[in-house]
Design a protein around this motif. Structure first.
Motif, PDB file in Angstrom:
ATOM      1  N   PHE A  21       2.144   0.794  -3.396  1.00 21.15           N
ATOM      2  CA  PHE A  21       1.089  -0.393  -4.763  1.00 21.15           C
ATOM      3  C   PHE A  21      -0.444  -0.657  -3.778  1.00 21.15           C
ATOM      4  N   LYS A  22      -1.358  -0.612  -4.241  1.00 24.60           N
ATOM      5  CA  LYS A  22      -2.453  -0.719  -3.009  1.00 24.60           C
ATOM      6  C   LYS A  22      -2.692  -2.127  -4.159  1.00 24.60           C
ATOM      7  N   THR A  23      -3.960  -2.491  -3.010  1.00 25.06           N
ATOM      8  CA  THR A  23      -4.296  -3.772  -3.242  1.00 25.06           C
ATOM      9  C   THR A  23      -5.524  -3.643  -3.847  1.00 25.06           C
ATOM     10  N   SER A  24      -6.633  -4.690  -3.850  1.00 30.05           N
ATOM     11  CA  SER A  24      -8.085  -4.628  -3.838  1.00 30.05           C
ATOM     12  C   SER A  24      -9.184  -3.507  -3.164  1.00 30.05           C
ATOM     13  N   LEU A  48       9.420   3.985  -0.184  1.00 32.36           N
ATOM     14  CA  LEU A  48       8.430   5.140  -0.795  1.00 32.36           C
ATOM     15  C   LEU A  48       7.208   4.911  -0.385  1.00 32.36           C
ATOM     16  N   ASP A  49       6.656   7.031  -0.414  1.00 31.37           N
ATOM     17  CA  ASP A  49       4.618   6.885  -0.025  1.00 31.37           C
ATOM     18  C   ASP A  49       4.549   6.577  -1.353  1.00 31.37           C
ATOM     19  N   GLU A  50       2.856   6.673  -1.032  1.00 29.42           N
ATOM     20  CA  GLU A  50       2.224   6.546  -1.998  1.00 29.42           C
ATOM     21  C   GLU A  50       2.215   6.383  -3.137  1.00 29.42           C
ATOM     22  N   ARG A  51       2.349   7.837  -3.781  1.00 29.86           N
ATOM     23  CA  ARG A  51       2.336   8.374  -4.631  1.00 29.86           C
ATOM     24  C   ARG A  51       4.000   7.990  -5.303  1.00 29.86           C
ATOM     25  N   ASN A  52       4.572   7.397  -4.877  1.00 35.39           N
ATOM     26  CA  ASN A  52       6.540   6.744  -5.210  1.00 35.39           C
ATOM     27  C   ASN A  52       7.015   7.829  -5.438  1.00 35.39           C
ATOM     28  N   VAL A  53       6.741   9.034  -5.345  1.00 33.93           N
ATOM     29  CA  VAL A  53       7.637   9.918  -5.716  1.00 33.93           C
ATOM     30  C   VAL A  53       8.637  10.484  -3.975  1.00 33.93           C
ATOM     31  N   ALA A  74       3.279  -4.178   4.633  1.00 24.12           N
ATOM     32  CA  ALA A  74       2.221  -3.878   4.833  1.00 24.12           C
ATOM     33  C   ALA A  74       2.602  -2.217   5.488  1.00 24.12           C
ATOM     34  N   GLU A  75       1.637  -1.149   6.349  1.00 27.09           N
ATOM     35  CA  GLU A  75       1.967  -0.289   6.662  1.00 27.09           C
ATOM     36  C   GLU A  75       2.165  -0.511   7.833  1.00 27.09           C
ATOM     37  N   GLN A  76       1.792  -0.955   8.553  1.00 23.13           N
ATOM     38  CA  GLN A  76       1.674  -2.479  10.154  1.00 23.13           C
ATOM     39  C   GLN A  76       2.690  -3.612   9.538  1.00 23.13           C
ATOM     40  N   ASN A  77       4.004  -3.723  10.073  1.00 19.89           N
ATOM     41  CA  ASN A  77       4.461  -4.795  10.359  1.00 19.89           C
ATOM     42  C   ASN A  77       4.531  -5.863  11.202  1.00 19.89           C
ATOM     43  N   GLY A  78       5.098  -5.692  12.227  1.00 17.40           N
ATOM     44  CA  GLY A  78       4.771  -5.976  13.646  1.00 17.40           C
ATOM     45  C   GLY A  78       6.189  -5.307  14.436  1.00 17.40           C
TER      46      GLY A  78
END
Length: 105
Positions: A21-24, A48-53, A74-78
């Motif tokens: 999901f996208k944040t604000s 899942l990818d950005e489109r959840n497919v 997040a996209e990068q999590n440490g």
């Protein structure tokens, strides 16, 4: 019936799907709920990818290192989380494979 996968009768795994999901601000995030009630030895989180497919990547999370029932990715999590991130499940399949004792020694 259990919702756990029993791997070679030696350890258990739970599989969870984490939808994006996208944040604000437009950043991608994923929520992972670890199944602490079933007490799996490890959880395989499919992010899942950005489109959840389609799968983006996989987190193979050992229960011994997870001390919370929920994770926010997040996209990068440490390193503390991304050390468990894999592009495919090849690592998991290698981990689950049986090896003769003489080969392991």
């Amino acid at each position: 019936m259990s919702e756990l996968l029993s791997i070679n009768g030696e350890f258990t795994a739970s599989v969870v799907i984490a939808r994006s999901f996208k944040t604000s601000s437009g950043a991608l995030r994923w929520r992972v709920r670890l199944d602490v009630g079933l007490v799996p030895d490890m959880t395989i989180a499919i992010r899942l990818d950005e489109r959840n497919v389609a799968p983006l990547d996989y987190y193979v999370l050992p229960s011994i290192d997870m001390n919370t029932p929920r994770l926010k990715l997040a996209e990068q999590n440490g390193l503390s989380l991304d050390a468990y991130r894999f592009e495919s499940l090849d690592f998991f399949f290698a981990l689950a494979g049986r090896v003769r004792f003489a080969e392991a020694a």
